[in-house]
Design a protein around this motif. Sequence first.
Motif, short mmCIF file in Angstrom:
data_model
loop_
_atom_site.label_atom_id
_atom_site.label_comp_id
_atom_site.label_asym_id
_atom_site.label_seq_id
_atom_site.Cartn_x
_atom_site.Cartn_y
_atom_site.Cartn_z
N ASP A 173 0.92 -1.35 0.10
CA ASP A 173 0.05 -0.02 0.05
C ASP A 173 0.72 1.35 -0.02
O ASP A 173 0.28 2.30 0.00
CB ASP A 173 -1.07 0.02 1.36
CG ASP A 173 -0.11 -0.28 2.51
OD1 ASP A 173 1.14 -0.32 2.37
OD2 ASP A 173 -0.94 -0.29 3.67
N SER A 174 2.14 1.17 0.07
CA SER A 174 3.04 2.34 -0.14
C SER A 174 4.53 1.75 -0.45
O SER A 174 4.67 0.49 -0.45
CB SER A 174 3.16 3.03 1.44
OG SER A 174 4.08 2.20 2.31
N GLU A 176 7.25 2.16 0.79
CA GLU A 176 8.10 1.53 2.02
C GLU A 176 7.57 0.23 2.47
O GLU A 176 8.44 -0.57 2.51
CB GLU A 176 8.21 2.44 3.15
CG GLU A 176 9.02 2.14 4.34
CD GLU A 176 10.28 2.13 3.94
OE1 GLU A 176 11.07 1.08 4.77
OE2 GLU A 176 10.66 2.81 3.04
N SER A 177 6.40 -0.01 2.32
CA SER A 177 5.90 -1.27 2.59
C SER A 177 6.14 -2.29 1.62
O SER A 177 6.44 -3.51 1.89
CB SER A 177 4.29 -1.38 2.88
OG SER A 177 3.66 -0.97 1.70
N ALA A 228 10.67 6.80 -4.56
CA ALA A 228 9.80 7.13 -3.62
C ALA A 228 10.63 8.46 -2.58
O ALA A 228 9.89 9.28 -2.34
CB ALA A 228 9.17 6.34 -2.72
#
Length: 331
Positions: A173-174, A176-177, A228
């Motif tokens: 969902d991002s 980083e995840s 990102a």
Amino acid sequence: MATSKTKKPAPAPSPAEAPAVSPTTITLDALARELGPADGAFAARTYAGIPEEDLVAEGTRIDSQSLIDDVPHFVASARRILGSLSASQRAKVRMPDALLPLLVAEAGRLQAMKRAHDAEATEAAGARAALEVQGRSAMRDGIGERDLCYDGLRNALGARRMARVDAVVGRADSPESLAKGLEALASFIEETRRADPVQDAQLLEDYGVGADCAASLRATAQRVRGIASVQVAAGRRVTQRALDLQDGRVAVVIEKILRAFRAARRVDGTILVPELNKAAWMFEARSGSAGKKAPPPGQKPPPGGSGSGAQGDAPPVPVTEETTPILGADG
């Protein structure tokens, strides 16, 4: 019967007027060529004593483009009016000759700054859009690689051994995840190979989820996280504050010119006042006003403010009228 013809006397010459130019052809560049450069010493005297913060505050009240659009016609209007005045009338307009070239120079500088500012904003927006595209692409690639690895591990190790994989793979969902999930999968592959370097290690290689897959997962995670974290540099050559400051400098000179013409008109009602359009609301003169009126919220400033177009058959403004001061009112 023959009659003699007499020549009619030639009409008396009228006061010299500045060349009439169509508003569509008036430009700051053309005016700068005609009027010449601004007097630097006069400019320094004009802005002496006005704090920079006050100029910035004044500039925030008006859009730069409104001033840029209005100044050419305003200056041409002032020149036409001055050219139509008699010597005695011209003496009533107590305005130094250096003021119009200064206004053209300041407006020209504002125009150049505005163009640079807008170009930089467009460039930054394009850079941000490109980063967003790269980020979405990296996320898609990362999710695809993660899913391929997951199915390869299931084929190699069987469903019963996937509980740990399910626990570490995480969500996407991002950026980083997703990056953490990819690195966790890489760690699982490396640990599995070390725990059973004969059978499990070979099974992982058989299904394409061995050492090379682990290295690829880590590289993809680094790419996802790196894109990102990239941000467009915020440093600009022309800041909004610099634009506001220059807006204030232009506004000060416009007000000085208007004040000179309005004062002359109060003495001689036949003397006209130069015209403004988009910026007229900012320079309106109102009797007993406590401050300049801003344009109504959500509406564009009205064309041709009441204080900038005292023309035609309008009666002279009473000598007792009070006008709202602007920066440099005593300059």
